[in-house]
Design an enzyme around this catalytic site. Structure first.
Site, PDB file in Angstrom:
ATOM      1  N   HIS A 100       0.599  -1.490   0.104  1.00 39.98           N
ATOM      2  CA  HIS A 100      -0.078  -0.241   0.052  1.00 39.98           C
ATOM      3  C   HIS A 100       0.928   1.355   0.704  1.00 39.98           C
ATOM      4  CE1 HIS A 100       0.496  -1.593   3.955  1.00 39.98           C
ATOM      5  NE2 HIS A 100       0.472  -0.138   4.404  1.00 39.98           N
ATOM      6  N   HIS A 102       1.268   5.212   1.006  1.00 35.37           N
ATOM      7  CA  HIS A 102       0.725   6.101   1.662  1.00 35.37           C
ATOM      8  C   HIS A 102       0.821   7.520   1.078  1.00 35.37           C
ATOM      9  CE1 HIS A 102       1.102   3.869   5.703  1.00 35.37           C
ATOM     10  NE2 HIS A 102       1.994   2.829   4.725  1.00 35.37           N
TER      11      HIS A 102
HETATM   12  P1  AMP Z   1       2.270  -0.106   7.046  1.00 35.03           P
HETATM   13  O1  AMP Z   1       2.650   0.309   8.882  1.00 35.03           O
HETATM   14  O2  AMP Z   1       3.165   1.015   5.800  1.00 35.03           O
HETATM   15  O3  AMP Z   1       1.872  -1.464   6.852  1.00 35.03           O
HETATM   16  O4  AMP Z   1       0.872   1.256   7.665  1.00 35.03           O
HETATM   17  C1  AMP Z   1      -0.209   0.199   7.549  1.00 35.03           C
HETATM   18  C2  AMP Z   1      -1.284   1.298   7.862  1.00 35.03           C
HETATM   19  O5  AMP Z   1      -3.094   1.001   7.645  1.00 35.03           O
HETATM   20  C3  AMP Z   1      -1.584   2.125   8.762  1.00 35.03           C
HETATM   21  O6  AMP Z   1      -1.337   3.288   8.864  1.00 35.03           O
HETATM   22  C4  AMP Z   1      -2.521   2.041   9.732  1.00 35.03           C
HETATM   23  O7  AMP Z   1      -3.406   3.304  10.040  1.00 35.03           O
HETATM   24  C5  AMP Z   1      -3.981   1.253   8.956  1.00 35.03           C
HETATM   25  N1  AMP Z   1      -5.251   0.414   8.581  1.00 35.03           N
HETATM   26  C6  AMP Z   1      -4.515  -0.342   9.002  1.00 35.03           C
HETATM   27  N2  AMP Z   1      -6.013  -0.756   9.823  1.00 35.03           N
HETATM   28  C7  AMP Z   1      -6.985  -0.540   8.871  1.00 35.03           C
HETATM   29  C8  AMP Z   1      -7.916  -0.446   7.869  1.00 35.03           C
HETATM   30  N3  AMP Z   1      -8.459  -1.399   8.905  1.00 35.03           N
HETATM   31  N4  AMP Z   1      -8.451   0.510   7.593  1.00 35.03           N
HETATM   32  C9  AMP Z   1      -8.295   1.744   7.450  1.00 35.03           C
HETATM   33  N5  AMP Z   1      -6.462   1.711   7.342  1.00 35.03           N
HETATM   34  C10 AMP Z   1      -6.308   0.967   8.492  1.00 35.03           C
END
Ligand code: AMP
Ligand code: ZN
Length: 143
Positions: A100, A102
């Site tokens: 993903h 950001h």
């Molecule tokens: P990463 O550390 O790059 O894997 O980021 C994962 C991101 O996913 C974090 O910023 C979380 O806040 C976000 N996240 C986790 N679960 C959800 C969800 N159900 N809906 C939206 N964002 C999420």
């Protein structure tokens, strides 16, 4: 779809999200625990853990959506810029194992720092080490 993947569950509609963009291959939604107002995630709908696991056409589609969303994300929250980044791999801080991108809006007075600030001291690399690394990377792009 991967079992126990929260982002696959969002794609499948089993978990709600604040969707801001969707097409056949890519989904974008607000981060549930935002680092800044407007913090948006862009994902391939198909489950791929890392950036390099995506086929190149899908990677292009994901980047095209990032490119398309930066301006509306910044405008929605009146941001001055944004940090656009992937945590790629657990060691790099990737918590959700479905790749993903950001988009984190940035503001003149937000007190946050550039991506460089997550790293410690810069390595002192000799010219021949740099030459070897560059050659190895170049060789790896040949396939
Ligand atoms: P990463 O550390 O790059 O894997 O980021 C994962 C991101 O996913 C974090 O910023 C979380 O806040 C976000 N996240 C986790 N679960 C959800 C969800 N159900 N809906 C939206 N964002 C999420
Ligand atoms: Zn997944």
């Amino acid at each position: 779809m991967s079992e126990d993947c929260i982002f696959c569950s969002i794609v499948a509609g089993e978990i709600p999200s604040r969707t801001v963009y969707e097409d056949d291959d890519v989904l974008a939604f607000l981060d549930a625990n935002p680092l800044a107002p407007g913090h948006t995630l862009v994902i391939p709908k198909a489950h791929h853990e890392h950036v390099q696991d995506m086929p190149s056409d899908l990677a292009g589609d994901v980047f095209a959506v990032l490119n398309r969303l930066v301006e509306p994300v910044e405008s929605a929250v009146d941001a001055d810029g944004s940090t656009v980044a992937f945590n790629n791999g657990e060691v790099a801080g990737q918590e959700v194992p479905h790749t993903h991108g950001h988009i984190v809006p940035r503001f003149e007075d937000d007190g946050s720092r550039p991506i460089h600030s997550i790293f410690g001291d810069r390595p002192n690399l000799a010219d021949d080490e740099l030459d070897d690394i560059a050659a190895s990377i170049a060789d790896g792009t040949d396939d």
